[in-house]
Design a protein around this motif. Structure first.
Motif, mmCIF file in Angstrom:
data_model
loop_
_atom_site.group_PDB
_atom_site.id
_atom_site.type_symbol
_atom_site.label_atom_id
_atom_site.label_comp_id
_atom_site.label_asym_id
_atom_site.label_seq_id
_atom_site.Cartn_x
_atom_site.Cartn_y
_atom_site.Cartn_z
ATOM 1 N N PRO A 152 8.226 6.836 0.866
ATOM 2 C CA PRO A 152 9.633 6.441 0.783
ATOM 3 C C PRO A 152 9.874 5.092 1.466
ATOM 4 C CG PRO A 152 9.357 8.132 2.456
ATOM 5 C CD PRO A 152 8.027 7.993 1.777
ATOM 6 N N VAL A 153 9.528 4.047 0.770
ATOM 7 C CA VAL A 153 9.630 2.680 1.273
ATOM 8 C C VAL A 153 10.391 1.861 0.244
ATOM 9 C CG1 VAL A 153 7.376 2.144 0.251
ATOM 10 C CG2 VAL A 153 8.266 0.678 2.059
ATOM 11 N N ILE A 154 11.072 0.796 0.664
ATOM 12 C CA ILE A 154 11.683 -0.097 -0.312
ATOM 13 C C ILE A 154 10.571 -0.602 -1.231
ATOM 14 C CG2 ILE A 154 12.897 -2.264 -0.682
ATOM 15 C CD1 ILE A 154 14.282 -1.878 1.970
ATOM 16 N N PRO A 155 10.653 -0.367 -2.526
ATOM 17 C CA PRO A 155 9.559 -0.755 -3.436
ATOM 18 C C PRO A 155 9.242 -2.242 -3.317
ATOM 19 C CG PRO A 155 11.157 0.631 -4.560
ATOM 20 C CD PRO A 155 11.757 0.292 -3.228
ATOM 21 N N THR A 156 7.959 -2.556 -3.272
ATOM 22 C CA THR A 156 7.524 -3.917 -2.975
ATOM 23 C C THR A 156 6.394 -4.335 -3.899
ATOM 24 O OG1 THR A 156 8.047 -3.498 -0.632
ATOM 25 C CG2 THR A 156 6.754 -5.460 -1.125
ATOM 26 N N VAL A 157 6.468 -5.575 -4.412
ATOM 27 C CA VAL A 157 5.361 -6.200 -5.137
ATOM 28 C C VAL A 157 5.138 -7.577 -4.532
ATOM 29 C CG1 VAL A 157 5.814 -4.931 -7.278
ATOM 30 C CG2 VAL A 157 6.855 -7.180 -6.931
ATOM 31 N N ALA B 125 5.305 -11.494 -11.575
ATOM 32 C CA ALA B 125 4.941 -10.912 -12.866
ATOM 33 C C ALA B 125 5.005 -9.390 -12.851
ATOM 34 C CB ALA B 125 3.534 -11.369 -13.264
ATOM 35 N N ASP B 126 5.129 -8.801 -11.662
ATOM 36 C CA ASP B 126 5.148 -7.337 -11.540
ATOM 37 C C ASP B 126 6.557 -6.782 -11.333
ATOM 38 O OD1 ASP B 126 2.408 -7.158 -11.832
ATOM 39 O OD2 ASP B 126 2.018 -7.279 -9.674
ATOM 40 N N LEU B 127 7.580 -7.561 -11.656
ATOM 41 C CA LEU B 127 8.948 -7.077 -11.447
ATOM 42 C C LEU B 127 9.228 -5.794 -12.216
ATOM 43 C CD1 LEU B 127 11.181 -10.298 -11.500
ATOM 44 C CD2 LEU B 127 10.223 -9.064 -9.536
ATOM 45 N N HIS B 128 8.523 -5.593 -13.328
ATOM 46 C CA HIS B 128 8.740 -4.379 -14.114
ATOM 47 C C HIS B 128 8.342 -3.116 -13.354
ATOM 48 C CE1 HIS B 128 4.502 -5.397 -14.732
ATOM 49 N NE2 HIS B 128 4.302 -4.134 -15.029
ATOM 50 N N LEU B 129 7.586 -3.289 -12.253
ATOM 51 C CA LEU B 129 7.200 -2.137 -11.445
ATOM 52 C C LEU B 129 8.290 -1.728 -10.456
ATOM 53 C CD1 LEU B 129 3.507 -3.172 -10.645
ATOM 54 C CD2 LEU B 129 4.316 -1.606 -12.434
ATOM 55 N N LEU B 130 9.322 -2.562 -10.324
ATOM 56 C CA LEU B 130 10.412 -2.281 -9.394
ATOM 57 C C LEU B 130 11.587 -1.659 -10.136
ATOM 58 C CD1 LEU B 130 10.446 -5.601 -7.312
ATOM 59 C CD2 LEU B 130 9.276 -3.457 -6.779
ATOM 60 N N PRO B 131 12.434 -0.927 -9.418
ATOM 61 C CA PRO B 131 13.640 -0.388 -10.061
ATOM 62 C C PRO B 131 14.518 -1.517 -10.583
ATOM 63 C CG PRO B 131 13.271 0.623 -7.909
ATOM 64 C CD PRO B 131 12.316 -0.517 -8.006
ATOM 65 N N PRO B 132 15.213 -1.330 -11.685
ATOM 66 C CA PRO B 132 16.103 -2.378 -12.213
ATOM 67 C C PRO B 132 17.155 -2.766 -11.182
ATOM 68 C CG PRO B 132 15.843 -0.584 -13.796
ATOM 69 C CD PRO B 132 15.233 -0.103 -12.507
ATOM 70 N N ASP C 103 0.831 -1.210 0.000
ATOM 71 C CA ASP C 103 0.000 0.000 0.000
ATOM 72 C C ASP C 103 0.866 1.261 0.000
ATOM 73 O OD1 ASP C 103 -2.180 -1.694 0.094
ATOM 74 O OD2 ASP C 103 -2.477 -1.475 2.256
ATOM 75 N N LEU C 104 1.924 1.252 0.819
ATOM 76 C CA LEU C 104 2.804 2.415 0.889
ATOM 77 C C LEU C 104 3.582 2.598 -0.414
ATOM 78 C CD1 LEU C 104 4.145 2.005 4.535
ATOM 79 C CD2 LEU C 104 2.626 3.807 3.711
ATOM 80 N N THR C 105 3.974 1.477 -1.035
ATOM 81 C CA THR C 105 4.636 1.567 -2.334
ATOM 82 C C THR C 105 3.717 2.217 -3.356
ATOM 83 O OG1 THR C 105 6.024 -0.387 -1.929
ATOM 84 C CG2 THR C 105 5.658 0.228 -4.219
ATOM 85 N N ALA C 106 2.467 1.743 -3.401
ATOM 86 C CA ALA C 106 1.503 2.268 -4.371
ATOM 87 C C ALA C 106 1.208 3.744 -4.119
ATOM 88 C CB ALA C 106 0.220 1.452 -4.330
ATOM 89 N N ALA C 107 1.276 4.157 -2.848
ATOM 90 C CA ALA C 107 0.963 5.540 -2.495
ATOM 91 C C ALA C 107 2.159 6.474 -2.648
ATOM 92 C CB ALA C 107 0.441 5.601 -1.062
ATOM 93 N N GLY C 108 3.313 5.939 -3.042
ATOM 94 C CA GLY C 108 4.476 6.781 -3.277
ATOM 95 C C GLY C 108 5.251 7.167 -2.035
#
Length: 267
Positions: free
Chosen positions: A107-112, A116-123, A100-105
């Motif tokens: 400052p959290v370590i990006p999480t899925v 299949a959603d790896l493209h939503l994370l930083p490379p 939820d915090l990732t989706a809301a922007g």
């Protein structure tokens, strides 16, 4: 006032002794309250004889999930005063808050929670993968090819952080901060002199959490960019590392805890 203090004095925590903290803290709480200790498996059967229940170093609830859920249900049904209150929205309610915090922007370590959603994370070249219903790094693995059932795991980029730091709050009021200067020795903590920007970062998460009363620990890491990123927001039974504080700070924190409990139990 009578307090039932829930703890597992035999829980084998890595790098620290939960039991020592609870023995020392209950010795101070007895100055103000009639107090008894019990194991988390006994809390439901005993709590009706007390004015309130304090859940402290009871270990991960996944080791006794059914008993914990029964305790929560009984406490809510009976109107039992439980501290931390049972309305926390962070670890108390599982790891969904990281998504939820990732989706809301925030400052959290990006999480899925779906490979299949790896493209939503930083490379990145390495990912951290852990169970969505987990605790204490149980089941944590690092891999370049995350896999697992969607909705049951968490996937995050592995962060090459400078250090980890924890901010401790009582009823959303900041108390102190500790950090691990060596990332490879995460339980060797030292006092941390938080900057105004650090405190604003931590306060944002403490205020986001709907927890009405209790202790929160905001765990963060210093990313290569220099920014802090949330690692975990612990609002169920955060270990306090009270033994690492100066006597003056420790006394202030314990006094604050006593005052918060008096207020909670009488309102």
């Amino acid at each position: 006032m009578r307090l039932l203090y829930v703890t597992d004095l035999s829980y084998p925590a890595r790098g620290r002794r939960y039991c020592d903290e609870d023995i020392a803290l209950t010795a101070r709480l007895r100055e103000d309250f009639d107090l008894a200790l019990c194991h988390p498996l006994d809390a439901t059967a005993l709590m009706d004889a007390f004015d309130g229940v304090v859940v402290r170093n009871s270990g991960p609830v996944l080791h006794h999930q059914a008993a914990y859920e029964a305790f929560r249900a009984a406490a809510l049904a009976r109107g039992t005063k439980v501290w931390n209150t049972l309305d926390g929205g962070a670890d108390m309610a599982g790891k969904q808050y990281l998504l939820d915090l990732t989706a809301a922007g925030f400052p959290v370590i990006p999480t899925v929670d779906d490979p299949a959603d790896l493209h939503l994370l930083p490379p990145c070249t390495t990912y951290a993968v852990k169970p969505k219903q987990g605790a204490d790094s149980i089941g944590l693995t690092f891999t370049d090819r995350p896999a697992g059932p969607a909705g049951e795991i968490l996937v995050q980029p592995r962060i090459d952080f400078a250090y980890e730091v924890s901010f401790y709050f009582v009823d959303r009021v900041f108390q102190y901060a500790l950090y691990a200067p060596d990332p490879d020795r995460r339980w060797e903590l030292a006092p941390y002199d938080a900057t105004p920007a650090d405190l604003a970062f931590a306060q944002r998460f403490a205020d986001w959490n709907p927890l009405s009363h209790g202790i929160q620990r905001v765990d963060a890491c210093r990313a290569p960019s220099g920014d802090l990123l949330l690692v975990e927001l612990e609002d169920l039974n955060p270990y306090l590392s009270l033994d690492l504080l100066t006597p003056e700070t420790r006394d202030h924190v314990v006094t604050t805890l006593k005052t918060a409990l008096h207020t909670f139990l009488t309102t």
